[in-house]
Motif scaffolding. Structure first.
Motif, short mmCIF file in Angstrom:
data_model
loop_
_atom_site.label_atom_id
_atom_site.label_comp_id
_atom_site.label_asym_id
_atom_site.label_seq_id
_atom_site.Cartn_x
_atom_site.Cartn_y
_atom_site.Cartn_z
N ASN A 1 0.82 -1.22 0.00
CA ASN A 1 0.00 0.00 0.00
C ASN A 1 0.85 1.27 0.00
N ASN A 2 2.12 1.13 0.38
CA ASN A 2 2.93 2.31 0.67
C ASN A 2 3.26 3.14 -0.56
N PRO A 3 3.35 4.46 -0.39
CA PRO A 3 3.72 5.33 -1.52
C PRO A 3 5.17 5.11 -1.92
N GLN A 4 5.44 5.21 -3.20
CA GLN A 4 6.81 5.17 -3.70
C GLN A 4 6.87 5.92 -5.03
N GLU A 5 7.89 6.75 -5.17
CA GLU A 5 8.00 7.61 -6.35
C GLU A 5 6.66 8.33 -6.56
N GLU A 6 6.03 8.20 -7.75
CA GLU A 6 4.78 8.94 -7.95
C GLU A 6 3.54 8.16 -7.50
N LEU A 7 3.72 6.91 -7.03
CA LEU A 7 2.59 6.11 -6.55
C LEU A 7 2.18 6.59 -5.16
N LYS A 8 0.90 6.81 -4.98
CA LYS A 8 0.38 7.31 -3.71
C LYS A 8 0.03 6.16 -2.76
N GLN A 9 -0.07 6.49 -1.48
CA GLN A 9 -0.58 5.53 -0.49
C GLN A 9 -1.94 5.03 -0.96
#
Length: 238
Positions: free
Chosen positions: A192-200
């Motif tokens: 579920n965690n945000p990374q780069e441009e991916l949101k939570q």
């Protein structure tokens, strides 16, 4: 090829994560030894209690918030750690420990694997594009492969979670590497965690839990070492 063998598809992505629970690097080819993709998760961020940074807390691991803000790649055998502001530190320099400690808010060191493995499950993790499509359908939008931090993404023409059927079987990747599929991968909140441009996005794990017992992908151990390349055929050996 043995007539009973089954072509699965081709290697679409090869991913290596020099530091456990930190963003990694995409490769066009990689050596594979008995431990897995050479250098994968060979390093970890260790706290003063000797536990390694992870997305969850267990006997060996300590949940550390914000690890996806860091990125790692190799320069020959040395990991290069990129900080959130873009500053790079070599893993063999003492100042990397100070920088990591300041940003995480408590004392840590960058530690190379010794007697305790840095792997959660096993050497190599695999997901398929068919599983991603199945999750995307259940989710109602495209599921991004990066959330699952797989060493190999295999492009397939099949549908559904076909890798569930591979457990205890052998897969040949390219001309030399043979992997034995050991078990499905139980997923945790890290997806579920945000990374780069991916949101939570809490829907990822919830959707997997609802439709597939929170499982996604499989992990494998190495039966035969060699080299793998993007585009290599993956074959289920019968």
């Amino acid at each position: 090829m043995n007539q009973k063998n089954e072509r699965i598809g081709r290697v679409q992505e090869i991913n290596r994560f020099p530091v456990k629970s930190v963003l990694g690097e995409s490769l066009s080819s990689a050596p594979v030894d008995s431990r897995g993709i050479l250098g994968d998760r060979l390093w970890a961020i260790k706290n003063e209690d000797g536990k390694f940074g992870s997305g969850k807390t267990t006997r060996r691991f300590q949940q550390m918030e914000g690890l996806f803000n860091f990125k790692a790649k190799y320069e020959q055998d040395t990991p290069l750690i990129t900080m959130p502001d873009g500053t790079e530190y070599r893993g063999d320099q003492e100042r990397v420990n100070k920088a990591l400690s300041e940003l995480l808010g408590f004392p840590v060191t960058l530690a190379k694997e010794e007697s305790i493995s840095h792997f959660d499950e096993g050497p190599i993790s695999i997901i398929t594009t068919s599983a991603l499509k199945m999750l995307s359908k259940d989710l109602g939008e495209i599921a991004d492969s990066r959330r699952f931090r797989a060493n190999l993404v295999i492009e397939t023409e099949a549908t559904g979670y076909l890798e569930d059927e591979w457990v205890d079987q052998l897969i040949q990747v390219g001309e030399s590497v043979t992997l034995k599929i050991v078990a499905p991968l139980q997923r945790c909140i890290m997806v579920n965690n945000p990374q780069e441009e991916l949101k939570q996005d809490a829907r990822i794990l919830k959707t997997l839990a609802t439709h597939h017992a929170a499982m996604f992908g499989v992990w494998a151990k190495v039966e035969r070492c060699g080299e793998i390349r993007v585009g290599d055929e993956a074959i289920l050996l019968k």
